[in-house]
Write a protein that holds these residues in place. Structure first.
Motif, short mmCIF file in Angstrom:
data_model
loop_
_atom_site.label_atom_id
_atom_site.label_comp_id
_atom_site.label_asym_id
_atom_site.label_seq_id
_atom_site.Cartn_x
_atom_site.Cartn_y
_atom_site.Cartn_z
N LYS A 100 64.92 10.67 60.42
CA LYS A 100 65.81 9.89 59.57
C LYS A 100 67.17 10.55 59.37
O LYS A 100 68.01 10.03 58.64
CB LYS A 100 65.17 9.63 58.21
CG LYS A 100 64.96 10.89 57.36
CD LYS A 100 64.35 10.52 56.01
CE LYS A 100 64.17 11.76 55.13
NZ LYS A 100 63.59 11.41 53.81
N GLN A 279 74.08 4.38 52.77
CA GLN A 279 72.72 4.48 53.27
C GLN A 279 72.69 4.15 54.77
O GLN A 279 73.39 3.24 55.22
CB GLN A 279 71.81 3.51 52.50
CG GLN A 279 70.39 3.42 53.00
CD GLN A 279 69.64 4.75 52.90
OE1 GLN A 279 69.97 5.59 52.05
NE2 GLN A 279 68.67 4.94 53.75
N LYS A 283 66.89 2.71 57.66
CA LYS A 283 66.15 3.90 57.22
C LYS A 283 65.86 3.79 55.73
O LYS A 283 66.62 3.16 54.98
CB LYS A 283 66.97 5.17 57.49
CG LYS A 283 67.23 5.43 58.96
CD LYS A 283 65.96 5.75 59.72
CE LYS A 283 66.24 6.03 61.19
NZ LYS A 283 65.01 6.35 61.95
N PRO A 284 64.75 4.39 55.27
CA PRO A 284 64.44 4.35 53.83
C PRO A 284 65.47 5.11 53.02
O PRO A 284 66.18 5.98 53.55
CB PRO A 284 63.06 5.02 53.76
CG PRO A 284 62.99 5.89 54.98
CD PRO A 284 63.75 5.15 56.04
N ASP A 286 67.32 7.73 51.11
CA ASP A 286 67.23 9.18 51.25
C ASP A 286 67.93 9.81 50.05
O ASP A 286 69.14 9.69 49.90
CB ASP A 286 67.89 9.61 52.55
CG ASP A 286 67.63 11.06 52.92
OD1 ASP A 286 67.22 11.83 52.03
OD2 ASP A 286 67.82 11.42 54.09
#
Length: 397
Positions: A100, A279, A283-284, A286
């Motif tokens: 990520k 962001q 992707k989640p 972070d």
């Protein structure tokens, strides 16, 4: 145009390139960024092998060893490419799977007290172990690595670290991460067996760290310019900077506030900051340093653990680190700017494709996706933005 006017014009141009318009105070400040001002790499008391040539040579072998992965195709050098400043030019590191975050370059990395973008490891040798078990990077297991060492590198290992433990009753592939069966096999091992495998694993990290400590920055055109100023000489030829580059340098240490975080000979303060970076798509969320604190405290290979060489006096960073607070949310490590101009994309997940985009972001100072950004909006003209980019390129030439 008369010869006299032409001569004056040339004189002014050369003055712009040589740094004559810089004040004594600016010259003194600029001198602090010279690579020649970098202090010798401090010893790592947690790794007694850190500065020995034998462990470093063994570590280099392990660094390029693709068998240190589940599929036999991934080595440390897969993402840390030697002719690309030990990084891979991708927005996300790609090993067995995709990570990520962006692969960080390794030159000068050993000077940092924390490792990875979020600082979830507190020593270079502990950092080296993380990717080996990460399911998106090497995706291997501790016992598989120990068995490989015993099978392929027994003599080299024992010449450095002493006798290998008896691994005859140790499962071929077991560890605290990985598939359910591998985790179960790890838990079924005795405490002594796990400790023996962990020791081999820790020593692998110490050898890789010894190699990585040899990776250093090389002087650039900026350094030649700054060294000439410090010596009282006029920078000439490949030591001279253009008018735009000098303007960018003055902005960097002044109005643009870049040197607030990108400071010293490595152009980094080694701290963590929320700079409002967007962001990464797909992707989640972070949160950076906020989630890393628990990870570094739980790491069995941290400075407080049993595999540290030396005593606990080396663990000041771990004992006194900030463990909570709003400043940790979405805070990421300040990367070194040395060589940055030649390794896009930028930020922890490659959110910006060019230095132009980076400068635009810092000038605009948008709100952070989460937490509070430390940036302050800057009033920079288009020429000033261009000049900043021009200066940054002198750190990669």
């Amino acid at each position: 145009m008369s010869f006299k006017v032409l001569a004056v014009g040339i004189s002014l141009f050369l003055a712009g390139c040589s740094g004559e318009q810089l004040s004594d105070e600016e010259k003194q400040l600029i001198g602090q960024f010279r690579l020649s001002e970098l202090q010798p790499l401090p010893a790592d008391p947690t790794n007694k092998y850190a500065d020995q040539s034998g462990p470093a040579a063994f570590g280099a072998t392990l660094f390029f060893e693709q068998r240190l992965s589940r599929d036999g195709n991934v080595a440390c050098s897969t993402c840390h490419i030697s002719d690309r400043q030990f990084q891979d030019d991708r927005p996300f590191g790609k090993g067995v799977g995709e990570t990520k975050r962006r692969t960080m370059p390794l030159a000068g990395v050993a000077y940092s007290p924390w490792f990875f973008w979020d600082g979830r490891r507190d020593s270079l040798w502990a950092q080296a172990l993380g990717p080996l078990e990460d399911q998106n990077e090497h995706a291997g297991t501790r016992t598989a690595y120990a068995q490989l060492i015993a099978r392929e590198f027994k003599d080299r290992y024992e010449n450095i670290f002493g006798p290998l433990p008896d691994l005859s009753a140790v499962p071929a592939s077991a560890g605290p991460f990985g598939a359910e069966a591998e985790r179960a096999a790890w838990m079924a091992m005795s405490d002594d067996q796990r400790a023996a495998v962990d020791l081999v694993f820790a020593n692998m990290g110490k050898a890789i760290a010894a190699f990585e400590r040899t990776l250093v920055h090389k002087p650039t055109r900026f350094d030649r310019f700054a060294d000439a100023l410090a010596a009282g000489r006029q920078p000439e030829k490949d030591a001279a900077l253009s008018e735009d580059e000098i303007l960018g340098l003055r902005l960097f240490v002044g109005k643009a506030r870049c040197s607030t975080c990108h400071t010293g000979p490595r152009f980094t303060d080694d701290h963590f900051h929320n700079t409002g970076v967007p962001q990464a798509d797909g992707k989640p969320l972070d949160l950076g340093r906020e989630t890393a604190v628990a990870q570094v405290l739980a790491d069995p290979f941290n400075c407080a653990g049993r595999f540290r060489d030396g005593d606990e006096s080396a663990c000041g960073e771990l004992r006194f680190m900030v463990k909570e607070g709003p400043e940790l949310k979405r805070a990421f490590k300040t990367p070194s700017l040395r060589g940055a101009a030649s390794r896009p994309p930028y930020m922890h997940a490659g959110q910006f494709k060019s230095l132009v985009e980076v400068v635009e972001h810092y000038a605009a100072a948008p709100q952070s996706p989460d937490g509070h950004s430390e940036l302050v909006r800057l009033k920079l003209s288009e020429r000033e933005k261009t000049a900043l980019v021009a200066f940054l390129k002198t750190l990669a030439q």
